[in-house]
Design a protein around this motif. Sequence first.
Motif, mmCIF file in Angstrom:
data_model
loop_
_atom_site.group_PDB
_atom_site.id
_atom_site.type_symbol
_atom_site.label_atom_id
_atom_site.label_comp_id
_atom_site.label_asym_id
_atom_site.label_seq_id
_atom_site.Cartn_x
_atom_site.Cartn_y
_atom_site.Cartn_z
ATOM 1 N N CYS A 1 129.308 -77.380 13.860
ATOM 2 C CA CYS A 1 129.285 -76.356 12.813
ATOM 3 C C CYS A 1 130.441 -76.553 11.834
ATOM 4 O O CYS A 1 130.245 -76.539 10.609
ATOM 5 C CB CYS A 1 129.339 -74.968 13.435
ATOM 6 N N SER B 1 124.805 -70.860 5.816
ATOM 7 C CA SER B 1 123.716 -70.660 6.791
ATOM 8 C C SER B 1 123.377 -71.928 7.562
ATOM 9 O O SER B 1 123.034 -71.866 8.742
ATOM 10 C CB SER B 1 122.464 -70.136 6.080
ATOM 11 N N VAL C 1 125.689 -72.578 10.595
ATOM 12 C CA VAL C 1 125.454 -71.574 11.644
ATOM 13 C C VAL C 1 124.200 -71.904 12.448
ATOM 14 O O VAL C 1 124.106 -71.578 13.637
ATOM 15 C CB VAL C 1 125.344 -70.164 11.006
ATOM 16 N N ASN D 1 117.316 -68.349 9.990
ATOM 17 C CA ASN D 1 118.280 -68.176 11.074
ATOM 18 C C ASN D 1 118.041 -66.881 11.840
ATOM 19 O O ASN D 1 118.195 -66.840 13.067
ATOM 20 C CB ASN D 1 119.708 -68.180 10.516
#
Length: 359
Positions: free
Chosen positions: A112, A279, A282, A343
Amino acid sequence: MLSILDRYILKKYLGTFGLLLLLFIPIGITVHLSEKIDKILENEVPLTEVIFYFLDFTIYFANLLFPLFLFLSVIWFTSKLATNTEVIAFLSSGVSYYRFLRPYMIGATIVCVGAFFMGTYLAPSASKGFNEFHYQYLKKGKRDRDQTNVYRQINDNDYIYVSYFNVAEKSGSNFTLEHFEGNKMTYKLAAKRIRYNDKDSTYTLINYTKRIVGENDDIIESAAKIDTTFSFELEDLTPVEYIAETLNLPELNKFIKREKERGSSYINRYEVVRNKRWSLPVSAYILTIIAVAVSSVKRRGGMGVNLAIGIAIGMVYIFFDKIFGTMAEQSDFSPFVATWFPNIIFGILAIYLLRNAKR
């Protein structure tokens, strides 16, 4: 301190992900080269530019598809653990399922952070090189970058319009500039043609007229040709659609703020790019949880079944990401909702699959 279990799984997590990138990126480059080689040879592109282009393509390609690569790599090595009954051995030793997930979450955090910095700093530079090369050598015609009906607010008082702007020639037609004081227009410039001069950063106006709005009568000035300067830049007449992809995050935030003030028609596209910078990294957590939940169970069909399920889920995720991103770019749909919706949906799916896997 990391335990032996943590180090063992983390090593496989990062190693398999890196190996998958090394395997698929050359394949992507080969396929892309086979499609573009005729154009490259036809335009006699220098070898150094081709090399830098494919370096940019590598970063661009990796940043674009890293969630799918990560997802498949986790399914691959976790399926091998399940097939070798290693997962059962871990859990039978008294390790809880959530404890078993810990090294995966550590690995997802590393990916990440890496994806965020790559998407924020490396990918924008690579995107600029990739797109510039693409338009210069691979497009059928440079008119793809030409602009029509450009209307921009360049500051609190001035608005510009040009019906057509040729990027290669740096010239346009039917140019106007309107200056307002409050709600009242005080003067308006118009020219049949406008051309930018690189030498001294001036503009040449052909068939120029200026109407100054007075209390009783207007004052009109005209000339066949004049050279002048303006407060706006050449880029204001050539708003390239992919410009947001070439800016790092601080630059992008400033750019979007300025474009909102100018009433840019591309603002949703820019917002989508900015929201994806957050996004996409994540998604590493969400896709890791789904991959572990799907592949940690030993199935009769073995690794093939897990990979088939994983590929199907990965394709659906990419489909959602693309379709909602396009909706936001082409309509008034919220860019924030569009970029985070995949997500959220897959986060709910991850929770559901995780609970079933625990049983």
